[in-house]
Structures are given as structure tokens and as C-alpha cells.
Design an enzyme around this catalytic site. Structure first.
Site, PDB file in Angstrom:
ATOM      1  N   ASP A   9      51.486  52.127  13.389  1.00  0.00           N
ATOM      2  CA  ASP A   9      50.244  51.377  13.380  1.00  0.00           C
ATOM      3  C   ASP A   9      50.256  50.517  12.092  1.00  0.00           C
ATOM      4  O   ASP A   9      51.030  50.806  11.171  1.00  0.00           O
ATOM      5  CB  ASP A   9      49.095  52.394  13.367  1.00  0.00           C
ATOM      6  CG  ASP A   9      47.757  51.756  13.161  1.00  0.00           C
ATOM      7  OD1 ASP A   9      47.455  50.796  13.874  1.00  0.00           O
ATOM      8  OD2 ASP A   9      47.013  52.208  12.264  1.00  0.00           O
ATOM      9  N   ASP A  11      47.051  48.771  10.321  1.00  0.00           N
ATOM     10  CA  ASP A  11      45.887  48.962   9.448  1.00  0.00           C
ATOM     11  C   ASP A  11      45.694  50.447   9.145  1.00  0.00           C
ATOM     12  O   ASP A  11      45.450  51.241  10.051  1.00  0.00           O
ATOM     13  CB  ASP A  11      44.626  48.419  10.131  1.00  0.00           C
ATOM     14  CG  ASP A  11      44.713  46.917  10.380  1.00  0.00           C
ATOM     15  OD1 ASP A  11      45.069  46.201   9.442  1.00  0.00           O
ATOM     16  OD2 ASP A  11      44.428  46.476  11.498  1.00  0.00           O
TER      17      ASP A  11
END
Ligand code: B16
Ligand code: MG
Length: 219
Positions: A9, A11
Site C-alpha cells: 500500500d 499511504d
């Protein structure tokens, strides 16, 4: 371990943009007169821009036309981009770049699995674009986490099955997305929020190949 590919991922895993998303939504919510706190924000981590706006409107009991919604999303994104403008090559979270390098040196494939439409911009600022064999961002998917689309596409672009990939996620919606797609998943951060993950780490500071194998064999 049969894992051949790693999906990260963006963020909250590679860079701390989660706080910028929070600040930008807070400004917008305040303008709309809708209360919005950290607990609300936790539910929006990994969730697309449009679904995040719908959450805030719903919380405030507001119904708006699609033109106004578009305008509000543009406004939020402008705040987000101005808060993120100073992100540079030294802002990747501690240990992440070294860990990705180690995985690559062991012949592993690396993909990005982010809901953000700004992912390319942020990776560029971090000078990390070339570290990825595949980049899946919010522009390439139609369904938001917890739907597994983002990770399924990442696996497919690496030529791997979900069971051959390991996902790293900081969001509850992201951990659920990985589980829904049949991936193993390591949660990064809050033990309670991410308790469904196969293993949880605080951060990447002491992360390496050996530690990762231990984590998974104990899960
Ligand atoms: P954008 P991730 C997600 O990225 C963020 O966690 C979430 O807060 C944000 O709303 C979403 O991207 C969409 O971002 O407005 O930039 O398209 O955690 O999946 O990397
Ligand atoms: Mg995240």
C-alpha cells in the site's frame, strides 16, 4: 515460504501521507459543518476519494448534486496536493526503501496497491517509481478497498496468484481487501484495528527477510 511477490500500500506504509489526507478532509468537513475526527478518518484509510466524500456527506445528512460533489473532491485534492508538495526523497518511512531493496536483491517482484489517484505523483517525489515492477493506483481500479480489485490486478501484472503474494497494509479496509482476495497480509500499525491480518508490525525499521519469514511462520 512460497511468496514470490510483495504488494505495498502507499499511504501509511511507504510514506506518511495518511496525515495529509486527514487534514485535507478535515478542512472540507469543517466547511460543510460536518464533525470529522480521527476515528472517522481511520475508517477512510484506503477508501477512494469519492467513497470518502460520500461518508462525510452521509455523516452530515447532506445530499448534493454530482457537480457540487466533483467540485468538493477537487478542492480536497488541491488541499492534499499542497500539503504533500514538500514530500521528497528522504520522506519514505524508515526502513521501507532498504526492505524493498532487499526483496529485489532476492529476486522478488514488487507491486504498489494503492487506492490513491495521486500515487504516481507521490512515488515520483520519493524517487521510488523504478522500484516497482507493477503500479496499481486509484486510476486503474473501479472498486475501492475492501474490494480486492487493487491487489488482484497487482498480482496479475506480476504474473502471480494471490497465494504467491504478500500484502502490506495500514488500513482496516486494506487488510480486509487482501483477505477477500485470498492474499496473506501483514498489518502495519494499530494491532486492534488490523487484528484480522496474518501478522502485525509497528513499522519497517527492523524489517528484513529473516524477520518477515519468522513473522509468517508464527502466524
Ligand atoms: P486520492 P492508499 C488511499 O491510499 C488513502 O489511504 C485514502 O485516505 C485516500 O482517500 C485514497 O487513497 C484515495 O486517495 O484522493 O489521492 O485518490 O492507502 O490505498 O495508498
Ligand atoms: Mg494506506
Amino acid at each position: 515460504m512460497t511468496v514470490k511477490g510483495f504488494i505495498f500500500d502507499l499511504d501509511g506504509v511507504i510514506v506518511d501521507t495518511a496525515s495529509h489526507h486527514f487534514a485535507a478532509w478535515q478542512i472540507l468537513a469543517e466547511d460543510l459543518g460536518v464533525p470529522f475526527d480521527e476515528k472517522d478518518n481511520e475508517l477512510l484509510k484506503g477508501v477512494s476519494r469519492v467513497d470518502s466524500l460520500e461518508f462525510i456527506l452521509n455523516k452530515g445528512g447532506l445530499v448534493l448534486d454530482s457537480q457540487t460533489k466533483l467540485r468538493l473532491m477537487e478542492k480536497k485534492n488541491a488541499h492534499y496536493l499542497s500539503l504533500s508538495a514538500s514530500i521528497g526523497v528522504n520522506d519514505a518511512l524508515p526502513g521501507i526503501v532498504e526492505f524493498i531493496r532487499e526483496l529485489k536483491s532476492r529476486g522478488m517482484q514488487i507491486a504498489l496497491g494503492s487506492s490513491s489517484k495521486n500515487a504516481h505523483q507521490i512515488l515520483g517525489q520519493l524517487e521510488l517509481t523504478d522500484a516497482f515492477d507493477a503500479i496499481v493506483d486509484g486510476n486503474r481500479i473501479t472498486l475501492s478497498k475492501p474490494d480486492p480489485e487493487v491487489f488482484m490486478l497487482g498480482a496479475r501484472l506480476m504474473g502471480l496468484t494471490p497465494s504467491e503474494c504478500l500484502v502490506f497494509e495500514d488500513a482496516k479496509a486494506g487488510v480486509e481487501a487482501a483477505i477477500n482476495g485470498g492474499f496473506q497480509v501483514v498489518g502495519v500499525g494499530n494491532e486492534i484495528e488490523l487484528s484480522d491480518a496474518d501478522a502485525i508490525i509497528d513499522d519497517f525499521e527492523k524489517m528484513n527477510w529473516e524477520r518477515m519469514q519468522n513473522l509468517l511462520s508464527n502466524s
